[in-house]
Design a protein around this motif. Structure first.
Motif, PDB file in Angstrom:
ATOM      1  N   CYS A  90      36.019 -79.617 -41.926  1.00 43.60           N
ATOM      2  CA  CYS A  90      35.382 -79.262 -40.662  1.00 43.60           C
ATOM      3  C   CYS A  90      34.032 -78.598 -40.935  1.00 43.60           C
ATOM      4  O   CYS A  90      33.929 -77.681 -41.748  1.00 43.60           O
ATOM      5  CB  CYS A  90      36.282 -78.313 -39.876  1.00 43.60           C
ATOM      6  N   PRO A 104      41.265 -69.417 -33.568  1.00 48.77           N
ATOM      7  CA  PRO A 104      41.389 -70.777 -34.070  1.00 48.77           C
ATOM      8  C   PRO A 104      40.126 -71.604 -33.811  1.00 48.77           C
ATOM      9  O   PRO A 104      39.525 -71.511 -32.755  1.00 48.77           O
ATOM     10  CB  PRO A 104      42.560 -71.349 -33.272  1.00 48.77           C
ATOM     11  N   CYS A 105      39.752 -72.382 -34.804  1.00 52.83           N
ATOM     12  CA  CYS A 105      38.628 -73.307 -34.669  1.00 52.83           C
ATOM     13  C   CYS A 105      39.083 -74.481 -33.803  1.00 52.83           C
ATOM     14  O   CYS A 105      40.278 -74.712 -33.615  1.00 52.83           O
ATOM     15  CB  CYS A 105      38.211 -73.797 -36.058  1.00 52.83           C
ATOM     16  N   GLU A 106      38.144 -75.255 -33.286  1.00 61.16           N
ATOM     17  CA  GLU A 106      38.477 -76.437 -32.497  1.00 61.16           C
ATOM     18  C   GLU A 106      39.320 -77.426 -33.299  1.00 61.16           C
ATOM     19  O   GLU A 106      40.129 -78.158 -32.737  1.00 61.16           O
ATOM     20  CB  GLU A 106      37.210 -77.123 -32.001  1.00 61.16           C
ATOM     21  N   CYS A 107      39.162 -77.450 -34.628  1.00 64.84           N
ATOM     22  CA  CYS A 107      39.926 -78.381 -35.454  1.00 64.84           C
ATOM     23  C   CYS A 107      41.348 -77.894 -35.707  1.00 64.84           C
ATOM     24  O   CYS A 107      42.198 -78.647 -36.153  1.00 64.84           O
ATOM     25  CB  CYS A 107      39.225 -78.616 -36.786  1.00 64.84           C
ATOM     26  N   ASN A 108      41.621 -76.618 -35.420  1.00 67.15           N
ATOM     27  CA  ASN A 108      42.935 -76.025 -35.657  1.00 67.15           C
ATOM     28  C   ASN A 108      43.788 -76.257 -34.420  1.00 67.15           C
ATOM     29  O   ASN A 108      43.718 -75.514 -33.460  1.00 67.15           O
ATOM     30  CB  ASN A 108      42.793 -74.530 -35.948  1.00 67.15           C
ATOM     31  N   ASP A 109      44.609 -77.297 -34.466  1.00 66.10           N
ATOM     32  CA  ASP A 109      45.411 -77.652 -33.308  1.00 66.10           C
ATOM     33  C   ASP A 109      46.804 -77.036 -33.329  1.00 66.10           C
ATOM     34  O   ASP A 109      47.656 -77.391 -32.540  1.00 66.10           O
ATOM     35  CB  ASP A 109      45.524 -79.164 -33.175  1.00 66.10           C
ATOM     36  N   SER A 110      47.029 -76.084 -34.229  1.00 66.39           N
ATOM     37  CA  SER A 110      48.344 -75.468 -34.302  1.00 66.39           C
ATOM     38  C   SER A 110      48.546 -74.510 -33.136  1.00 66.39           C
ATOM     39  O   SER A 110      47.645 -73.802 -32.721  1.00 66.39           O
ATOM     40  CB  SER A 110      48.533 -74.725 -35.625  1.00 66.39           C
ATOM     41  N   THR A 111      49.738 -74.512 -32.611  1.00 66.42           N
ATOM     42  CA  THR A 111      50.096 -73.628 -31.518  1.00 66.42           C
ATOM     43  C   THR A 111      50.739 -72.377 -32.106  1.00 66.42           C
ATOM     44  O   THR A 111      51.633 -72.493 -32.938  1.00 66.42           O
ATOM     45  CB  THR A 111      51.102 -74.319 -30.580  1.00 66.42           C
ATOM     46  N   MET A 167      44.607 -79.536 -38.636  1.00 64.12           N
ATOM     47  CA  MET A 167      43.354 -78.923 -39.057  1.00 64.12           C
ATOM     48  C   MET A 167      42.614 -79.910 -39.940  1.00 64.12           C
ATOM     49  O   MET A 167      43.195 -80.572 -40.783  1.00 64.12           O
ATOM     50  CB  MET A 167      43.636 -77.631 -39.803  1.00 64.12           C
TER      51      MET A 167
END
Length: 60
Positions: free
Chosen positions: A5, A36-43, A1
């Motif tokens: 952002c 989730p935002c595009e910057c939130n890459d958590s699965t 994240m």
């Protein structure tokens, strides 16, 4: 994240209806579910095997 952002203001979540606003009452919008935002890459964690145990405690 990404902490700075420009879309979610570092929250990591956006309003589902207004995806250009942070999912936060003060910073953006919370009129619907968060996503989730595009910057939130958590699965998201796999919860298919989660077991909930409820224990009753009696106080004397």
């Amino acid at each position: 994240m990404i902490g700075n952002c420009r879309v979610c203001c570092g929250v990591g979540w956006v309003c589902e209806i207004h995806s250009s606003k942070a999912f936060d009452y003060e910073l953006g919008c919370a009129c619907s579910e968060g996503m989730p935002c595009e910057c939130n890459d958590s699965t998201p964690p796999d919860t298919s095997q989660v077991i909930i145990i409820i224990e009753e405690v009696t106080l004397h």
